[in-house]
Design an enzyme around this catalytic site. Structure first.
Site, mmCIF file in Angstrom:
data_model
loop_
_atom_site.group_PDB
_atom_site.id
_atom_site.type_symbol
_atom_site.label_atom_id
_atom_site.label_comp_id
_atom_site.label_asym_id
_atom_site.label_seq_id
_atom_site.Cartn_x
_atom_site.Cartn_y
_atom_site.Cartn_z
ATOM 1 N N ASP A 28 12.565 -54.039 -58.781
ATOM 2 C CA ASP A 28 11.930 -52.768 -58.461
ATOM 3 C C ASP A 28 10.951 -52.399 -59.580
ATOM 4 O OD1 ASP A 28 12.830 -50.169 -56.446
ATOM 5 O OD2 ASP A 28 11.578 -49.738 -58.188
ATOM 6 N N HIS B 76 8.687 -57.255 -40.575
ATOM 7 C CA HIS B 76 8.462 -55.815 -40.765
ATOM 8 C C HIS B 76 9.358 -55.028 -39.809
ATOM 9 C CE1 HIS B 76 6.326 -52.131 -41.868
ATOM 10 N NE2 HIS B 76 6.528 -51.788 -40.607
ATOM 11 N N ASN C 250 18.017 -46.410 -48.116
ATOM 12 C CA ASN C 250 17.523 -45.080 -47.775
ATOM 13 C C ASN C 250 16.914 -45.138 -46.374
ATOM 14 O OD1 ASN C 250 18.191 -44.030 -50.343
ATOM 15 N ND2 ASN C 250 16.313 -44.867 -51.209
ATOM 16 N N GLY D 96 15.353 -40.245 -48.432
ATOM 17 C CA GLY D 96 14.786 -40.765 -49.681
ATOM 18 C C GLY D 96 13.970 -42.038 -49.522
ATOM 19 N N HIS E 169 14.564 -52.210 -46.695
ATOM 20 C CA HIS E 169 14.933 -52.931 -47.913
ATOM 21 C C HIS E 169 16.284 -52.425 -48.399
ATOM 22 C CE1 HIS E 169 12.518 -49.400 -48.856
ATOM 23 N NE2 HIS E 169 13.267 -49.250 -49.944
ATOM 24 N N HIS F 119 18.548 -51.867 -51.762
ATOM 25 C CA HIS F 119 18.535 -51.762 -53.220
ATOM 26 C C HIS F 119 19.823 -52.370 -53.775
ATOM 27 C CE1 HIS F 119 15.316 -48.551 -53.575
ATOM 28 N NE2 HIS F 119 15.661 -48.367 -52.321
HETATM 29 P P1 AMP Z 1 12.814 -46.371 -51.050
HETATM 30 O O1 AMP Z 1 12.669 -45.031 -51.711
HETATM 31 O O2 AMP Z 1 14.207 -46.695 -50.631
HETATM 32 O O3 AMP Z 1 11.784 -46.562 -49.935
HETATM 33 O O4 AMP Z 1 12.491 -47.427 -52.168
HETATM 34 C C1 AMP Z 1 11.226 -47.934 -52.413
HETATM 35 C C2 AMP Z 1 11.302 -48.607 -53.741
HETATM 36 O O5 AMP Z 1 10.211 -49.513 -53.841
HETATM 37 C C3 AMP Z 1 11.182 -47.646 -54.941
HETATM 38 O O6 AMP Z 1 12.358 -47.769 -55.746
HETATM 39 C C4 AMP Z 1 9.928 -48.130 -55.667
HETATM 40 O O7 AMP Z 1 10.064 -48.054 -57.059
HETATM 41 C C5 AMP Z 1 9.790 -49.563 -55.191
HETATM 42 N N1 AMP Z 1 8.456 -50.139 -55.173
HETATM 43 C C6 AMP Z 1 7.320 -49.583 -54.684
HETATM 44 N N2 AMP Z 1 6.292 -50.447 -54.797
HETATM 45 C C7 AMP Z 1 6.790 -51.579 -55.360
HETATM 46 C C8 AMP Z 1 6.222 -52.831 -55.745
HETATM 47 N N3 AMP Z 1 4.937 -53.114 -55.582
HETATM 48 N N4 AMP Z 1 7.052 -53.767 -56.295
HETATM 49 C C9 AMP Z 1 8.356 -53.487 -56.501
HETATM 50 N N5 AMP Z 1 8.943 -52.332 -56.154
HETATM 51 C C10 AMP Z 1 8.171 -51.379 -55.600
HETATM 52 ZN ZN ZN Z 2 6.072 -54.269 -43.742
#
Ligand code: AMP
Ligand code: ZN
Length: 110
Positions: free
Chosen positions: A29, A45, A84, A90, A97, A99
């Site tokens: 992340d 997707h 999320n 969130g 994805h 986490h």
């Molecule tokens: P969510 O809030 O569950 O949609 O999580 C999205 C996550 O993606 C956040 O923790 C961001 O820090 C992370 N994120 C956004 N852009 C990137 C990127 N280019 N590479 C890695 N992580 C990313």
């Molecule tokens: Zn996508």
């Protein structure tokens, strides 16, 4: 499609993949909320858990097995898995994805 995770999947945005198989890849992340913060991302997707269909049953199982494999590979003794769902849940990136967090996990932050 203007989706950051699809762009990473296709190599249009450079990234370091910490794991990859046929259906998933994983990256660190960009804004880590724990010592280890990895995102496990399906190459397909799918917007969110709200958009899952019956045909995704196996894929979702595979996603958790990928998380287990990554955690084993890093010899993690414990970790947290978070999904999320929607803005109110969130979710900031509208591509499903998982986490994977470990070490100094703040439960309120992800
Ligand atoms: P969510 O809030 O569950 O949609 O999580 C999205 C996550 O993606 C956040 O923790 C961001 O820090 C992370 N994120 C956004 N852009 C990137 C990127 N280019 N590479 C890695 N992580 C990313
Ligand atoms: Zn996508």
């Amino acid at each position: 499609m203007d989706c950051i995770f699809c762009k990473i999947a296709k190599g249009e945005i450079p990234s370091i993949k910490v794991f990859e198989n046929e259906n998933f890849f994983a990256v660190n992340d960009i804004n880590p909320k724990a010592k280890i913060h990895i995102l496990i991302i399906p190459k397909e997707h799918i917007e969110s858990i709200k958009h899952l269909q019956d045909s995704h049953k196996n894929l979702i199982g595979e996603m958790f097995l990928a998380a287990q494999k990554i955690a084993k590979g890093k010899n993690l003794q414990g970790y947290k898995l978070v999904i999320n769902v929607g803005r109110e849940g969130g979710q900031l990136v509208d591509h499903l994805h998982l986490h994977l967090l470990s070490g100094e996990v703040d439960p309120l932050k992800v």
